[in-house]
Design a protein around this motif. Structure first.
Motif, short mmCIF file in Angstrom:
data_model
loop_
_atom_site.label_atom_id
_atom_site.label_comp_id
_atom_site.label_asym_id
_atom_site.label_seq_id
_atom_site.Cartn_x
_atom_site.Cartn_y
_atom_site.Cartn_z
N GLY A 35 0.76 -1.10 0.02
CA GLY A 35 -0.08 0.06 -0.17
C GLY A 35 0.61 1.19 -0.04
O GLY A 35 2.08 1.31 -0.16
N LYS A 36 0.27 2.34 0.22
CA LYS A 36 0.83 3.50 0.22
C LYS A 36 1.19 4.23 1.77
O LYS A 36 0.20 4.11 2.48
CB LYS A 36 -0.22 4.75 -0.60
N TRP A 37 2.36 4.78 1.80
CA TRP A 37 2.92 5.24 2.98
C TRP A 37 3.30 6.80 2.64
O TRP A 37 3.88 7.24 1.53
CB TRP A 37 4.08 4.56 3.38
N LYS A 38 3.16 7.66 3.66
CA LYS A 38 3.91 9.03 3.54
C LYS A 38 4.80 8.97 4.95
O LYS A 38 4.48 8.36 5.92
CB LYS A 38 2.72 10.12 3.81
N GLY A 39 5.85 9.73 4.69
CA GLY A 39 6.81 9.85 5.96
C GLY A 39 7.32 11.18 6.18
O GLY A 39 7.46 12.08 5.16
N LYS A 40 7.84 11.46 7.23
CA LYS A 40 8.46 12.82 7.69
C LYS A 40 9.76 12.49 8.49
O LYS A 40 9.47 11.55 9.33
CB LYS A 40 7.54 13.68 8.39
N GLY A 41 10.47 13.17 8.47
CA GLY A 41 11.84 13.05 9.21
C GLY A 41 12.99 13.97 8.91
O GLY A 41 12.57 14.98 8.33
N PHE A 42 14.09 13.54 9.00
CA PHE A 42 15.38 14.37 8.74
C PHE A 42 16.43 13.32 8.12
O PHE A 42 16.40 12.10 8.25
CB PHE A 42 15.90 15.04 9.76
N VAL A 43 17.43 14.03 7.33
CA VAL A 43 18.51 13.13 6.73
C VAL A 43 19.62 14.13 7.24
O VAL A 43 19.38 15.55 7.38
CB VAL A 43 18.35 13.05 5.57
N GLN A 44 20.87 13.49 7.43
CA GLN A 44 22.02 14.27 7.59
C GLN A 44 23.25 13.52 6.96
O GLN A 44 23.61 12.19 7.21
CB GLN A 44 22.29 14.38 9.17
N LYS A 45 23.95 14.36 6.19
CA LYS A 45 25.09 13.48 5.48
C LYS A 45 26.15 13.07 6.22
O LYS A 45 26.76 12.00 6.13
CB LYS A 45 25.66 14.58 4.53
N ASP A 46 26.57 13.86 7.27
CA ASP A 46 27.79 13.52 8.05
C ASP A 46 27.70 14.11 9.65
O ASP A 46 26.91 14.99 9.65
CB ASP A 46 29.06 13.63 7.50
N ASP A 47 28.75 14.09 10.29
CA ASP A 47 28.66 14.80 11.46
C ASP A 47 28.93 16.20 11.41
O ASP A 47 28.72 17.04 12.43
CB ASP A 47 29.67 14.08 12.44
N LYS A 48 29.12 16.87 10.18
CA LYS A 48 29.59 18.45 10.25
C LYS A 48 28.37 18.86 9.23
O LYS A 48 28.14 20.31 9.18
CB LYS A 48 30.77 18.41 9.38
N SER A 49 27.49 18.16 9.00
CA SER A 49 26.26 18.73 8.01
C SER A 49 25.01 19.15 9.00
O SER A 49 25.07 18.55 10.04
CB SER A 49 25.91 17.82 6.90
N ARG A 50 24.22 19.87 8.60
CA ARG A 50 23.00 20.01 9.23
C ARG A 50 22.08 18.85 8.81
O ARG A 50 21.96 18.67 7.65
CB ARG A 50 22.27 21.61 8.63
N LYS A 51 21.02 18.92 9.80
CA LYS A 51 19.75 18.10 9.53
C LYS A 51 18.95 18.80 8.63
O LYS A 51 18.89 19.94 8.89
CB LYS A 51 18.92 17.71 10.64
N MET A 52 18.65 17.87 7.62
CA MET A 52 17.39 18.57 6.50
C MET A 52 16.19 17.73 6.76
O MET A 52 16.03 16.53 6.74
CB MET A 52 18.12 18.52 5.10
N ASN A 53 15.11 18.64 6.74
CA ASN A 53 13.72 17.89 7.03
C ASN A 53 13.32 17.32 5.52
O ASN A 53 13.65 17.91 4.63
CB ASN A 53 12.82 18.76 7.37
N VAL A 54 12.76 16.12 5.61
CA VAL A 54 12.27 15.43 4.25
C VAL A 54 10.84 15.03 4.65
O VAL A 54 10.53 14.75 5.65
CB VAL A 54 13.04 14.25 3.97
N THR A 55 10.24 14.93 3.54
CA THR A 55 8.82 14.14 3.27
C THR A 55 9.02 13.19 2.12
O THR A 55 9.62 13.37 1.38
CB THR A 55 7.76 15.07 3.02
N CYS A 56 8.49 11.97 2.60
CA CYS A 56 8.61 10.98 1.42
C CYS A 56 7.20 10.55 1.34
O CYS A 56 6.12 10.40 2.00
CB CYS A 56 9.33 9.88 2.04
N GLN A 57 6.94 9.77 0.18
CA GLN A 57 5.87 8.97 -0.31
C GLN A 57 6.42 7.50 -0.80
O GLN A 57 7.36 7.74 -1.59
CB GLN A 57 5.08 9.79 -1.52
N ILE A 58 5.95 6.61 -0.21
CA ILE A 58 6.30 5.13 -1.00
C ILE A 58 5.14 4.47 -1.22
O ILE A 58 4.23 4.54 -0.57
CB ILE A 58 7.39 4.39 -0.13
N GLU A 59 5.15 3.66 -2.10
CA GLU A 59 4.30 2.48 -2.23
C GLU A 59 4.84 1.09 -2.27
O GLU A 59 5.94 0.81 -3.12
CB GLU A 59 3.58 2.55 -3.53
N GLY A 60 4.19 0.43 -1.27
CA GLY A 60 4.94 -1.07 -1.17
C GLY A 60 4.04 -2.18 -1.80
O GLY A 60 2.87 -1.97 -2.21
#
Length: 171
Positions: A35-60
């Motif tokens: 089915g369909k899912w929506k997601g919210k959270g953050f990603v961060q490339k490494d220990d020196k970068s800032r967290k970036m907010n993300v939204t996601c949509q997936i279908e499983g």
């Protein structure tokens, strides 16, 4: 095996989704991401970068022991990338393929923990932050929600950074 595009935004090291129904290490766990899912959270490339907010949509989709999903994640309203994975359940083990960042396809291998989480080792085809290994943890909440957390060890071999944390809800 299900086929899916396997990409995540270049600033991501790892991050994706799946859901588990009440798993214990001695049981035969099952992922159910149909089915369909929506997601919210953050990603961060490494220990020196800032967290970036993300939204996601997936279908499983699930067909027996073959589990797959595809979709996309967005950051800063202008960056978007397709995400996806193919996972096969082999008894209590999960094996498959996932791609994060520009490193190429990561091999997934792992299984359930006594507390219901599924922990997968991600092995990339090239070095990221000093090695080619990261960890993805899938934490079930219930049949309509789950959380994915990915952790990578930085170049110093000691500093661990949560590179993605996304909570998914069923649409």
């Amino acid at each position: 095996m299900l086929k899916a595009p396997l990409f995540v935004a270049a600033m991501l090291v790892i991050g994706s989704g799946a859901i588990v129904s009440g798993v214990h290490a001695e049981e035969n766990p099952s992922l159910d991401i149909s089915g369909k899912w929506k997601g919210k959270g953050f990603v961060q490339k490494d220990d020196k970068s800032r967290k970036m907010n993300v939204t996601c949509q997936i279908e499983g989709e699930q067909n027996g022991n073959d589990i797959g999903f595809d979709g996309e994640c967005r950051a800063m309203m202008v960056l978007k990338r397709a995400i996806g994975a193919d996972i096969q359940r082999e008894g209590v083990r999960y094996r498959g393929t996932y791609v994060g960042s520009n490193a190429g396809p990561a091999e997934l291998d792992g299984g359930p923990q006594d507390d219901g989480r599924i922990v997968l080792t991600m092995t990339f085809p090239k070095t990221i932050h000093g090695d080619d290994i990261a960890t993805m943890t899938i934490e079930p909440a219930n049949d309509s929600m789950f959380k994915i957390t990915t952790v990578d060890t930085m170049d110093d071999g000691q500093t661990k950074v949560t590179t993605a944390e996304i909570t998914f809800e069923r649409n």
